[in-house]
Motif scaffolding. Structure first.
Motif, PDB file in Angstrom:
ATOM      1  N   GLU A   1       0.346   4.255  -1.085  1.00 18.13           N
ATOM      2  CA  GLU A   1      -0.318   5.494  -0.675  1.00 18.13           C
ATOM      3  C   GLU A   1      -0.296   5.643   0.852  1.00 18.13           C
ATOM      4  O   GLU A   1      -0.132   6.736   1.379  1.00 18.13           O
ATOM      5  CB  GLU A   1      -1.759   5.509  -1.203  1.00 18.13           C
ATOM      6  N   LYS A   2      -0.443   4.514   1.535  1.00 18.96           N
ATOM      7  CA  LYS A   2      -0.440   4.560   2.996  1.00 18.96           C
ATOM      8  C   LYS A   2       0.911   5.064   3.524  1.00 18.96           C
ATOM      9  O   LYS A   2       0.967   5.780   4.517  1.00 18.96           O
ATOM     10  CB  LYS A   2      -0.752   3.170   3.551  1.00 18.96           C
TER      11      LYS A   2
ATOM     12  N   LYS B   1       3.949  13.698   1.151  1.00 18.12           N
ATOM     13  CA  LYS B   1       3.414  14.354  -0.041  1.00 18.12           C
ATOM     14  C   LYS B   1       4.243  15.575  -0.465  1.00 18.12           C
ATOM     15  O   LYS B   1       4.646  15.702  -1.616  1.00 18.12           O
ATOM     16  CB  LYS B   1       1.951  14.742   0.182  1.00 18.12           C
TER      17      LYS B   1
ATOM     18  N   ASN C   1       3.813  11.185   5.946  1.00 19.90           N
ATOM     19  CA  ASN C   1       3.607  12.585   5.543  1.00 19.90           C
ATOM     20  C   ASN C   1       4.614  13.036   4.483  1.00 19.90           C
ATOM     21  O   ASN C   1       5.355  13.989   4.654  1.00 19.90           O
ATOM     22  CB  ASN C   1       3.695  13.480   6.786  1.00 19.90           C
TER      23      ASN C   1
ATOM     24  N   GLU D   1      -1.699  17.529  -4.817  1.00 23.00           N
ATOM     25  CA  GLU D   1      -2.708  17.385  -3.769  1.00 23.00           C
ATOM     26  C   GLU D   1      -3.539  16.105  -3.945  1.00 23.00           C
ATOM     27  O   GLU D   1      -3.784  15.373  -3.004  1.00 23.00           O
ATOM     28  CB  GLU D   1      -3.622  18.624  -3.822  1.00 23.00           C
TER      29      GLU D   1
ATOM     30  N   ASP E   1       0.846  -1.193   0.000  1.00 23.35           N
ATOM     31  CA  ASP E   1       0.000   0.000   0.000  1.00 23.35           C
ATOM     32  C   ASP E   1       0.887   1.251   0.000  1.00 23.35           C
ATOM     33  O   ASP E   1       1.174   1.838   1.041  1.00 23.35           O
ATOM     34  CB  ASP E   1      -0.907  -0.020   1.229  1.00 23.35           C
TER      35      ASP E   1
ATOM     36  N   GLU F   1      -2.844  10.115  -5.762  1.00 26.32           N
ATOM     37  CA  GLU F   1      -2.905   8.898  -4.952  1.00 26.32           C
ATOM     38  C   GLU F   1      -2.018   7.860  -5.603  1.00 26.32           C
ATOM     39  O   GLU F   1      -2.193   7.540  -6.774  1.00 26.32           O
ATOM     40  CB  GLU F   1      -4.341   8.375  -4.909  1.00 26.32           C
TER      41      GLU F   1
ATOM     42  N   VAL G   1       2.823   7.188   2.051  1.00 21.61           N
ATOM     43  CA  VAL G   1       2.805   8.633   1.849  1.00 21.61           C
ATOM     44  C   VAL G   1       2.039   9.306   2.986  1.00 21.61           C
ATOM     45  O   VAL G   1       2.489  10.292   3.567  1.00 21.61           O
ATOM     46  CB  VAL G   1       2.154   8.992   0.493  1.00 21.61           C
ATOM     47  N   GLN G   2       0.872   8.735   3.313  1.00 18.11           N
ATOM     48  CA  GLN G   2       0.025   9.318   4.355  1.00 18.11           C
ATOM     49  C   GLN G   2       0.701   9.262   5.721  1.00 18.11           C
ATOM     50  O   GLN G   2       0.868  10.290   6.384  1.00 18.11           O
ATOM     51  CB  GLN G   2      -1.313   8.554   4.445  1.00 18.11           C
ATOM     52  N   VAL G   3       1.103   8.058   6.115  1.00 16.88           N
ATOM     53  CA  VAL G   3       1.620   7.847   7.467  1.00 16.88           C
ATOM     54  C   VAL G   3       2.901   8.641   7.702  1.00 16.88           C
ATOM     55  O   VAL G   3       3.082   9.254   8.750  1.00 16.88           O
ATOM     56  CB  VAL G   3       1.862   6.346   7.723  1.00 16.88           C
TER      57      VAL G   3
END
Length: 649
Positions: A356-357, A365, A363, A372, A354, A375, A359-361
């Motif tokens: 994208e996860k 981006k 941070n 923005e 995953d 994904e 990138v999210q976790v």
RNA sequence: GGGCUCGUCGUCUAGUACGGAUUAUGACACCGGCCUGCGGAGCCGGAGGUCCUGGGUUCAAAUCCCAGCGGGCCCGCCA
């Protein structure tokens, strides 16, 4: 007195002088970073500052009066390269170089540093791995792929001159279905000895085998569609079959003997598809017979690649087999570790990453410059049958690279941007943030043929060898026409470096992010192509120096006062700047452009002003020194992009 | 559908990261000149432009921001 970067020395003096004046006249202002830009015209001096436009607003004053103030406060007495400082336009501050001193500094620096001139060393001479080429060992390198080794090699040369310890790696992608396809065909033919250049030989086997197997597969799919009464599928499959049948017809006409014998041999198998999958599986498992077969056919192909690359003087320090990473524990170790991370999940029996996860976790981006709404798609790591996928194996390979280098640059087409991003994110997921930050995907745009994309599977391509042959042949005709008096041996030699130089130049001189449409005109037109022009100019400079037949004793650099001469000096003095920029921003095309501009200026100079028969001995000596410097710098620039700088042509 | 990328004279291309000067770089093709001068694979001059479009930010936009348009690529248990 010499300098490794004369223009930078001048710039530093200007910055210091301006910064001092600023402190003196406006002590209350926090001194901003002073950036100076080149002037549009030599009439405006050599460097300019637009600082006053920014300050004017803050201070509520007119830019021009601010500029006048600052210029008045400038004290250049302790600086030797600044001739004068003045304000101009609506509020620019222009800096003029003292050409007498600057010319002497520049020309003496070039002369002393010679073939090191311009190659300003980095403060951090790290080890860098540049992976480039990495064409699958299935078929000859085609012209679309050739942009890769030429860009990669130019980058490697540039970084090496910058002081990095560069290691050039070729990643041999021998794992995967396609290698099994070619090996299957090769085996069916009884492992024949090549009757031509090995990669071309293998390429034919690959294309024909792949086509026959594809048709076989599609026919089965058609039977299935009929059996389940799926009209939509039937239409689709029939269309594909038509396409492949027409490719088959082409291949049959081009290689009748090979086609017939492969068709007969493959026809003996009930299910070629399954045979190929079995071979693929056996290879990943490291079964000796499969290993022997696939390595043998891959090696054949690589032998051809080596021959081609030797011809264009592209070299490698390491040939890394993808299969070695599968057979060792490295790939499974990576998988084990990834499984324990929170970013991997299992779905319908396959292992997914995953991205994208991550990138999210973490941070990421902003750090990765992702938009923005961007994904990142998930990546499949392991198939249901337990075999791994390309990018999965590449993770293990990348970790291995970082054991040997601090920075990794992958020269890979931009169509693989997503996979390269997922790979970078996998490094983050594994806790190797530092690796991820030093992992660079040098993405270049595609080379296409007018009207259609090259396809190795379909056998629609122009080979790199073919382009090189044509270029050398065409150059030979030109040499014979222009210099009929030369011996056959000389003509051949010249044709070789002119033809090869033209090809290299054509594929390096365009910004790598822009697409290139391949036309013979682009490569073979020696009027348009700058490589022969620059080479010719270099030879011309050498010729003057031969004719002069003396070392300049007392060059009077202050006599180099023509606009042309000054522009040439500035160009020479700026070469280190251009070089550093090309190295740090990975832009080899800057070097190609630079060489072209320098050649242009030199030719104009050559036509306008006598060198050997200049009015005075001092001027002649100065112009000879200038010519020497131009010759050296042109040589240095050409070397960086792998183009020969000839003394005669 | 979403994402990425490219868009500059007829054609190709520089400049775009880091906004600056009246006149946007250079090449090919086109028009006109230059060989009893150090290499004519050369040099000089001319003509040719909505910097994809429209907004915005700014003293200043080809360059930065937003919205579009056009081409290419990617979004696979291919590599």
């Amino acid at each position: 007195m010499i300098s490794e970067n004369p223009f930078d020395q001048f710039r530093r003096e200007c910055q210091t002088v301006l910064s001092n004046a600023l402190k003196k006249t406006l002590p209350e202002i926090k001194t901003p970073a002073i950036t100076l830009s080149k002037t549009p015209n030599i009439e405006y001096g050599q460097l300019a500052s637009s600082l006053c436009f920014e300050l004017a607003k803050k201070l509520n004053q007119k830019p021009l009066s601010l500029a006048e103030h600052l210029v008045g406060a400038i004290d250049k007495s302790s600086f030797k390269l600044i001739e004068k400082v003045s304000c101009a336009g609506a509020g620019y501050i222009n800096f003029y170089v003292n050409f007498a001193k600057f010319s002497a500094l520049t020309l003496e620096s070039v002369k002393q540093l010679k073939f090191d001139y311009g190659f300003v060393k980095t403060a951090k001479p790290n080890k860098i791995i540049v992976e480039h080429t990495s064409v699958n060992p299935l078929h000859p390198i085609h012209i679309g792929q050739a942009r890769n080794p030429l860009l990669g090699d130019a980058l490697a040369r540039i970084l090496e001159c910058r002081g990095y310890k560069v290691s050039r790696h070729y990643y041999i992608d021998d794992v995967g279905r396609q290698s099994s396809v070619v090996a299957y065909g090769y085996e069916k033919l009884g492992r024949p000895k090549p009757t031509e250049k090995a990669d071309h030989f293998v390429g034919k086997i690959y294309t024909v085998t792949s086509c026959l197997v594809e048709i076989n597969r599609l026919k089965k799919a058609r039977d299935l569609a009929i059996a389940v009464h799926s009209a939509d599928d039937l239409v689709k499959v029939n269309k594909e079959i038509d396409e492949w049948m027409s490719i088959a017809a082409e291949l049959k006409e081009k290689y009748p003997v090979l086609f017939e014998s492969l068709m007969a041999k493959i026809g003996e198998d009930q299910n070629p598809e399954e045979e190929i999958n079995r071979l693929n599986r056996a290879y990943e498992d490291g079964e000796p017979k499969a290993k022997q077969l696939i390595r043998e056919v891959s090696d054949l192909c690589l032998e051809g690649f080596r021959e081609t690359m030797k011809r264009v003087e592209v070299t490698y320090d390491s040939w890394d087999w993808e299969s070695d990473f599968v057979w060792s524990t490295q790939v499974s170790e990576v998988l084990q570790k990834l499984k324990t991370s929170p970013f991997v999940y299992s779905e319908k029996g396959v292992l997914e990453f995953d991205a994208e996860k991550v990138v999210q976790v973490l941070n990421l981006k902003g750090k990765l410059g992702l938009g923005e709404n961007h994904e990142v798609s998930p990546l499949t790591l392991v198939r249901a049958d337990g075999t791994t996928l390309y990018t999965t194996r590449d993770i293990a390979y990348t970790l291995w690279k970082f054991k040997h280098a601090q920075k990794v640059i992958n020269v890979i087409g931009m169509e693989q941007s997503l996979a390269q991003l997922q790979l970078k994110l996998a490094l983050y997921a594994l806790g190797y943030g530092e690796y991820a930050e030093n992992f660079v995907h040098f993405a270049y745009n595609l080379v296409t043929l007018p009207g259609y994309k090259m396809s190795s599977r379909r056998g629609h391509y122009i080979t790199f060898d073919n382009v090189l042959d044509e270029a050398v042949q065409r150059a030979y005709e030109e040499v014979s026409k222009r210099s009929p008096q030369l011996s056959e041996k000389e003509k051949r030699k010249i044709a070789n470096f002119v033809g090869l130089g033209a090809v290299r130049y054509a594929l390096v001189d365009v910004d790598s992010s822009k697409p290139v449409i391949f036309t013979w005109e682009r490569v073979l037109n020696f009027e348009t192509n700058s490589a022969p022009y620059v080479q010719y100019t270099h030879a011309r400079a050498c010729s003057i120096l031969r004719k002069a037949a003396r070392e300049p004793e007392k060059p009077a650099f202050e006599l180099l006062s023509e606009k042309l001469e000054r522009e040439l000096i500035l160009n020479l003095a700026s070469f280190p700047d251009t070089f550093v920029e090309a190295a740090e921003y990975l832009k080899p095309n800057l070097i190609a452009d630079y060489a072209n501009v320098l050649a242009d200026k030199f030719n104009t100079f050559y036509n306008a002003l006598p060198v050997i028969k200049a009015e005075s001995q001092g001027l002649s000596d100065a112009r000879i020194t200038l010519t020497q410097a131009i010759q050296i710098v042109m040589h240095n620039a050409l070397t960086l992009i792998g183009v020969v700088a000839p003394e005669k042509m």
